[in-house]
Design a protein around this motif. Sequence first.
Motif, PDB file in Angstrom:
ATOM      1  N   MET A  70      63.538   8.982  35.194  1.00 63.24           N
ATOM      2  CA  MET A  70      64.299   9.966  34.678  1.00 63.24           C
ATOM      3  C   MET A  70      65.371   9.128  33.834  1.00 63.24           C
ATOM      4  O   MET A  70      65.998   8.232  34.587  1.00 63.24           O
ATOM      5  N   TRP A  71      65.180   9.244  32.320  1.00 56.67           N
ATOM      6  CA  TRP A  71      66.260   8.282  31.769  1.00 56.67           C
ATOM      7  C   TRP A  71      67.202   9.265  30.821  1.00 56.67           C
ATOM      8  O   TRP A  71      66.793  10.562  30.312  1.00 56.67           O
ATOM      9  N   ARG A  72      68.264   8.886  30.908  1.00 57.26           N
ATOM     10  CA  ARG A  72      69.446   9.935  30.414  1.00 57.26           C
ATOM     11  C   ARG A  72      70.311   9.181  29.258  1.00 57.26           C
ATOM     12  O   ARG A  72      70.452   7.878  29.420  1.00 57.26           O
ATOM     13  N   TYR A  73      70.203  10.049  28.155  1.00 51.58           N
ATOM     14  CA  TYR A  73      70.869   9.473  27.059  1.00 51.58           C
ATOM     15  C   TYR A  73      72.206  10.383  26.654  1.00 51.58           C
ATOM     16  O   TYR A  73      72.344  11.606  26.797  1.00 51.58           O
ATOM     17  N   ASP A  74      73.444   9.732  26.549  1.00 52.73           N
ATOM     18  CA  ASP A  74      74.570  10.505  26.415  1.00 52.73           C
ATOM     19  C   ASP A  74      75.023  10.463  25.071  1.00 52.73           C
ATOM     20  O   ASP A  74      75.166   9.387  24.285  1.00 52.73           O
ATOM     21  N   GLY A  75      75.348  11.668  24.293  1.00 54.26           N
ATOM     22  CA  GLY A  75      75.937  11.751  23.116  1.00 54.26           C
ATOM     23  C   GLY A  75      77.424  12.245  23.079  1.00 54.26           C
ATOM     24  O   GLY A  75      78.100  12.603  24.235  1.00 54.26           O
ATOM     25  N   GLN A  76      77.804  12.569  21.998  1.00 54.68           N
ATOM     26  CA  GLN A  76      79.307  13.019  22.014  1.00 54.68           C
ATOM     27  C   GLN A  76      79.320  14.372  22.693  1.00 54.68           C
ATOM     28  O   GLN A  76      80.292  14.999  23.212  1.00 54.68           O
ATOM     29  N   THR A  77      78.540  15.321  22.252  1.00 56.07           N
ATOM     30  CA  THR A  77      78.699  16.914  22.773  1.00 56.07           C
ATOM     31  C   THR A  77      77.168  17.013  23.528  1.00 56.07           C
ATOM     32  O   THR A  77      77.284  18.596  23.875  1.00 56.07           O
ATOM     33  N   CYS A  78      76.295  16.080  23.708  1.00 52.63           N
ATOM     34  CA  CYS A  78      75.072  16.615  24.501  1.00 52.63           C
ATOM     35  C   CYS A  78      74.690  15.516  25.428  1.00 52.63           C
ATOM     36  O   CYS A  78      75.070  14.197  25.168  1.00 52.63           O
ATOM     37  N   ARG A  79      73.481  15.880  26.426  1.00 50.62           N
ATOM     38  CA  ARG A  79      73.009  14.707  26.903  1.00 50.62           C
ATOM     39  C   ARG A  79      71.431  14.818  26.835  1.00 50.62           C
ATOM     40  O   ARG A  79      71.107  16.358  26.910  1.00 50.62           O
ATOM     41  N   ALA A  80      70.626  14.225  26.782  1.00 44.49           N
ATOM     42  CA  ALA A  80      69.092  14.372  26.929  1.00 44.49           C
ATOM     43  C   ALA A  80      68.591  13.587  28.110  1.00 44.49           C
ATOM     44  O   ALA A  80      68.781  12.527  28.585  1.00 44.49           O
ATOM     45  N   PHE A  81      67.611  14.349  28.735  1.00 42.07           N
ATOM     46  CA  PHE A  81      67.068  13.776  29.922  1.00 42.07           C
ATOM     47  C   PHE A  81      65.458  13.576  29.745  1.00 42.07           C
ATOM     48  O   PHE A  81      64.950  14.598  29.455  1.00 42.07           O
ATOM     49  N   PHE A  82      64.994  12.332  29.902  1.00 40.98           N
ATOM     50  CA  PHE A  82      63.545  12.431  29.526  1.00 40.98           C
ATOM     51  C   PHE A  82      63.002  11.995  30.885  1.00 40.98           C
ATOM     52  O   PHE A  82      63.471  11.140  31.673  1.00 40.98           O
ATOM     53  N   PHE A  83      62.039  12.619  31.285  1.00 39.85           N
ATOM     54  CA  PHE A  83      61.170  12.440  32.630  1.00 39.85           C
ATOM     55  C   PHE A  83      59.959  11.676  32.353  1.00 39.85           C
ATOM     56  O   PHE A  83      59.186  12.226  31.329  1.00 39.85           O
ATOM     57  N   LEU A  84      59.564  10.609  32.646  1.00 39.10           N
ATOM     58  CA  LEU A  84      58.694   9.700  32.640  1.00 39.10           C
ATOM     59  C   LEU A  84      57.637   9.415  33.677  1.00 39.10           C
ATOM     60  O   LEU A  84      58.233   9.433  35.038  1.00 39.10           O
ATOM     61  N   TYR A  85      56.398   9.514  33.536  1.00 42.21           N
ATOM     62  CA  TYR A  85      55.549   9.616  34.616  1.00 42.21           C
ATOM     63  C   TYR A  85      54.291   8.465  34.130  1.00 42.21           C
ATOM     64  O   TYR A  85      53.763   9.167  33.187  1.00 42.21           O
ATOM     65  N   GLY A  86      53.981   7.589  34.663  1.00 35.50           N
ATOM     66  CA  GLY A  86      52.972   6.727  34.307  1.00 35.50           C
ATOM     67  C   GLY A  86      53.431   5.972  32.851  1.00 35.50           C
ATOM     68  O   GLY A  86      52.270   6.049  31.821  1.00 35.50           O
ATOM     69  N   ALA A  87      54.525   5.653  32.375  1.00 33.59           N
ATOM     70  CA  ALA A  87      55.041   5.001  31.325  1.00 33.59           C
ATOM     71  C   ALA A  87      54.965   5.976  30.109  1.00 33.59           C
ATOM     72  O   ALA A  87      54.962   5.529  29.127  1.00 33.59           O
ATOM     73  N   MET A  88      55.050   7.337  30.432  1.00 35.56           N
ATOM     74  CA  MET A  88      54.899   8.093  29.378  1.00 35.56           C
ATOM     75  C   MET A  88      55.987   9.380  29.351  1.00 35.56           C
ATOM     76  O   MET A  88      55.960   9.948  30.531  1.00 35.56           O
ATOM     77  N   VAL A  89      56.333   9.857  28.540  1.00 34.82           N
ATOM     78  CA  VAL A  89      57.423  11.000  28.613  1.00 34.82           C
ATOM     79  C   VAL A  89      56.516  12.096  28.816  1.00 34.82           C
ATOM     80  O   VAL A  89      55.594  12.495  28.134  1.00 34.82           O
ATOM     81  N   ARG A  90      56.888  12.903  29.981  1.00 34.40           N
ATOM     82  CA  ARG A  90      56.181  14.112  30.481  1.00 34.40           C
ATOM     83  C   ARG A  90      57.010  15.269  30.181  1.00 34.40           C
ATOM     84  O   ARG A  90      56.505  16.530  30.330  1.00 34.40           O
ATOM     85  N   HIS A  91      58.399  15.336  30.171  1.00 33.47           N
ATOM     86  CA  HIS A  91      59.419  16.564  30.000  1.00 33.47           C
ATOM     87  C   HIS A  91      60.431  16.070  29.465  1.00 33.47           C
ATOM     88  O   HIS A  91      61.228  14.940  29.452  1.00 33.47           O
TER      89      HIS A  91
END
Length: 119
Positions: A70-91
């Motif tokens: 799970m990779w998390r990116y933080d912004g000023q007003t929001c956060r994004a969560f990318f769930f990776l499986y097998g070196a690809m974004v799945r969610h």
Amino acid sequence: MLRRFSCLILALAAAGCAAPQAPAPAPVPSAIPAAPPRGEPGQYLNMPISGLQAAFGKPAFVRKDGATEMWRYDGQTCRAFFFLYGAMVRHVETLPHGAQGAADMACLTALRTAPAKTS
């Protein structure tokens, strides 16, 4: 007399141990948070790690659970969560969620144009 007194003490002690105990309070069930709405931005699904890093930079936080990340990116007003499986974004999800899906496109766009915040 001492013998009778000893037997009486022993009988009272045994009776005290056998006294019923108050029942333990029933556990209070906790509410499960609502699931995010379905729907994900198609341009991010199956994106390779290299594409994710090129678009968003270095993540603020990475969590690894076996083959899943799970990779998390933080912004000023929001956060994004990318769930990776097998070196690809799945969610993909954002907080706050989008109106019609788990990810808010305005958040993802803001994170792509803003410099990455890292912890």
